[in-house]
Design a protein around this motif. Structure first.
Motif, PDB file in Angstrom:
ATOM      1  N   THR A   1      18.333 -37.591 -66.276  1.00 53.81           N
ATOM      2  CA  THR A   1      17.726 -38.925 -66.177  1.00 53.81           C
ATOM      3  C   THR A   1      18.019 -39.542 -64.821  1.00 53.81           C
ATOM      4  OG1 THR A   1      17.958 -39.232 -68.563  1.00 53.81           O
ATOM      5  CG2 THR A   1      17.571 -41.202 -67.251  1.00 53.81           C
ATOM      6  N   ASP A   2      19.264 -39.479 -64.394  1.00 49.24           N
ATOM      7  CA  ASP A   2      19.643 -40.036 -63.088  1.00 49.24           C
ATOM      8  C   ASP A   2      18.948 -39.306 -61.947  1.00 49.24           C
ATOM      9  OD1 ASP A   2      21.256 -41.884 -64.373  1.00 49.24           O
ATOM     10  OD2 ASP A   2      23.121 -40.790 -63.994  1.00 49.24           O
ATOM     11  N   ALA A   3      18.806 -37.982 -62.070  1.00 50.48           N
ATOM     12  CA  ALA A   3      18.105 -37.219 -61.026  1.00 50.48           C
ATOM     13  C   ALA A   3      16.661 -37.703 -60.902  1.00 50.48           C
ATOM     14  CB  ALA A   3      18.152 -35.722 -61.349  1.00 50.48           C
ATOM     15  N   PHE A   4      15.986 -37.885 -62.036  1.00 53.77           N
ATOM     16  CA  PHE A   4      14.610 -38.391 -62.003  1.00 53.77           C
ATOM     17  C   PHE A   4      14.561 -39.790 -61.386  1.00 53.77           C
ATOM     18  CE2 PHE A   4      13.296 -35.585 -65.826  1.00 53.77           C
ATOM     19  CZ  PHE A   4      12.805 -34.590 -64.990  1.00 53.77           C
ATOM     20  N   LYS A   5      15.503 -40.639 -61.741  1.00 56.22           N
ATOM     21  CA  LYS A   5      15.528 -42.008 -61.210  1.00 56.22           C
ATOM     22  C   LYS A   5      15.738 -42.018 -59.695  1.00 56.22           C
ATOM     23  CE  LYS A   5      16.965 -44.464 -65.373  1.00 56.22           C
ATOM     24  NZ  LYS A   5      18.040 -45.209 -66.053  1.00 56.22           N
ATOM     25  N   GLN A   6      16.422 -41.001 -59.178  1.00 50.53           N
ATOM     26  CA  GLN A   6      16.681 -40.922 -57.742  1.00 50.53           C
ATOM     27  C   GLN A   6      15.590 -40.150 -56.995  1.00 50.53           C
ATOM     28  OE1 GLN A   6      20.693 -39.329 -57.463  1.00 50.53           O
ATOM     29  NE2 GLN A   6      21.465 -40.904 -58.843  1.00 50.53           N
ATOM     30  N   GLY A   7      14.531 -39.785 -57.696  1.00 53.88           N
ATOM     31  CA  GLY A   7      13.419 -39.092 -57.055  1.00 53.88           C
ATOM     32  C   GLY A   7      13.592 -37.595 -56.950  1.00 53.88           C
ATOM     33  N   ASN A   8      14.558 -37.043 -57.659  1.00 54.92           N
ATOM     34  CA  ASN A   8      14.767 -35.590 -57.635  1.00 54.92           C
ATOM     35  C   ASN A   8      13.935 -34.911 -58.705  1.00 54.92           C
ATOM     36  OD1 ASN A   8      17.775 -36.659 -56.601  1.00 54.92           O
ATOM     37  ND2 ASN A   8      16.935 -34.877 -55.529  1.00 54.92           N
ATOM     38  N   ARG A   9      13.972 -33.583 -58.676  1.00 52.00           N
ATOM     39  CA  ARG A   9      13.115 -32.775 -59.540  1.00 52.00           C
ATOM     40  C   ARG A   9      13.963 -31.853 -60.424  1.00 52.00           C
ATOM     41  NH1 ARG A   9       7.857 -32.575 -58.004  1.00 52.00           N
ATOM     42  NH2 ARG A   9       7.614 -30.480 -58.832  1.00 52.00           N
ATOM     43  N   LEU A  10      13.315 -31.351 -61.478  1.00 51.00           N
ATOM     44  CA  LEU A  10      13.937 -30.450 -62.442  1.00 51.00           C
ATOM     45  C   LEU A  10      13.199 -29.118 -62.389  1.00 51.00           C
ATOM     46  CD1 LEU A  10      15.882 -30.063 -64.887  1.00 51.00           C
ATOM     47  CD2 LEU A  10      14.104 -31.108 -66.312  1.00 51.00           C
ATOM     48  N   TYR A  11      13.958 -28.033 -62.233  1.00 46.07           N
ATOM     49  CA  TYR A  11      13.367 -26.699 -62.156  1.00 46.07           C
ATOM     50  C   TYR A  11      13.994 -25.798 -63.216  1.00 46.07           C
ATOM     51  CZ  TYR A  11      11.489 -28.127 -57.651  1.00 46.07           C
ATOM     52  OH  TYR A  11      10.821 -28.792 -56.649  1.00 46.07           O
ATOM     53  N   PHE A  12      13.233 -24.794 -63.637  1.00 46.12           N
ATOM     54  CA  PHE A  12      13.666 -23.865 -64.679  1.00 46.12           C
ATOM     55  C   PHE A  12      13.433 -22.436 -64.217  1.00 46.12           C
ATOM     56  CE2 PHE A  12      12.409 -27.759 -66.745  1.00 46.12           C
ATOM     57  CZ  PHE A  12      13.268 -27.915 -67.815  1.00 46.12           C
ATOM     58  N   CYS A  13      14.283 -21.509 -64.680  1.00 47.59           N
ATOM     59  CA  CYS A  13      14.051 -20.094 -64.414  1.00 47.59           C
ATOM     60  C   CYS A  13      14.629 -19.238 -65.540  1.00 47.59           C
ATOM     61  CB  CYS A  13      14.626 -19.675 -63.062  1.00 47.59           C
ATOM     62  SG  CYS A  13      16.392 -19.944 -62.830  1.00 47.59           S
TER      63      CYS A  13
END
Length: 191
Positions: free
Chosen positions: A37-49
């Motif tokens: 949640t904090d990563a999204f709020k700071q403009g960061n992204r989520l990746y999966f592998c």
């Protein structure tokens, strides 16, 4: 055959009951919900592998974040790293399959992003190299493995080592934990 079906269902339930009673694992889910949640709020992204069935799980969860889960809301920046087959086959052919994720991590990820890697054994070479690359950049790493955690145990900032050594039971619980994280991030981010 009826007995065998019931045994398989019971094995899945037993694995999930072990997760339910593991207060450390439950707390770790809450910590990761806050991290994402904090990563999204700071403009960061989520990746999966992941590989094979784990790649399907990674893609499934990325779609839950970028599409929708329960709420009609804007898309969240989440992506599975294996969806470009031209890239995957080129890097696997020209370099090594072990490098397919690490090169993408180096090329597109930034400090503060989050990388979820799925490996039931915890020893998939391409996931380990991706996590090593992520750590050099300052990307948060979340490992989804089976009971022992394998080599990903030491490379993960947060580890969901499902209490089973049976691949289908591990993968079923990976999806469950991923769904919980998605649901709670969605509720928290769009509160």
């Amino acid at each position: 055959m009826t007995n065998q079906i019931q045994q398989i269902i019971q094995a899945s339930i037993t694995t999930k009951e072990k997760l339910l009673s593991d207060t450390i694992m439950v707390q770790r889910i809450e910590t990761v919900v806050n991290l994402v949640t904090d990563a999204f709020k700071q403009g960061n992204r989520l990746y999966f592998c992941g590989n094979g069935g784990s790649a399907a799980d990674a893609q499934h969860l990325a779609a839950e974040f970028s599409g929708r889960f329960y709420k009609n809301r804007r898309a969240l920046p989440a992506e599975a790293l294996h969806c470009n087959t031209s890239y995957l086959t080129a890097v696997a052919n020209d370099y090594s399959y072990d490098l397919v994720y690490a090169r993408l991590v180096e090329g597109i990820m930034e400090k503060g992003d989050v990388l979820l890697g799925f490996s039931t054994s915890g020893n998939s070479g391409n996931i380990m190299l991706a996590f090593e690359a992520a750590k050099r950049i300052g990307v948060h790493t979340i490992g989804f493995t089976g009971s022992g955690g394998g080599k990903l145990k030491d490379l993960s900032d947060y580890l969901f080592n499902i209490p089973s050594d049976d691949t289908p039971r591990i993968q079923e619980s990976h999806i469950m934990v991923g769904h919980i994280i998605c649901q709670l991030v969605e509720e928290k981010f769009f509160a």
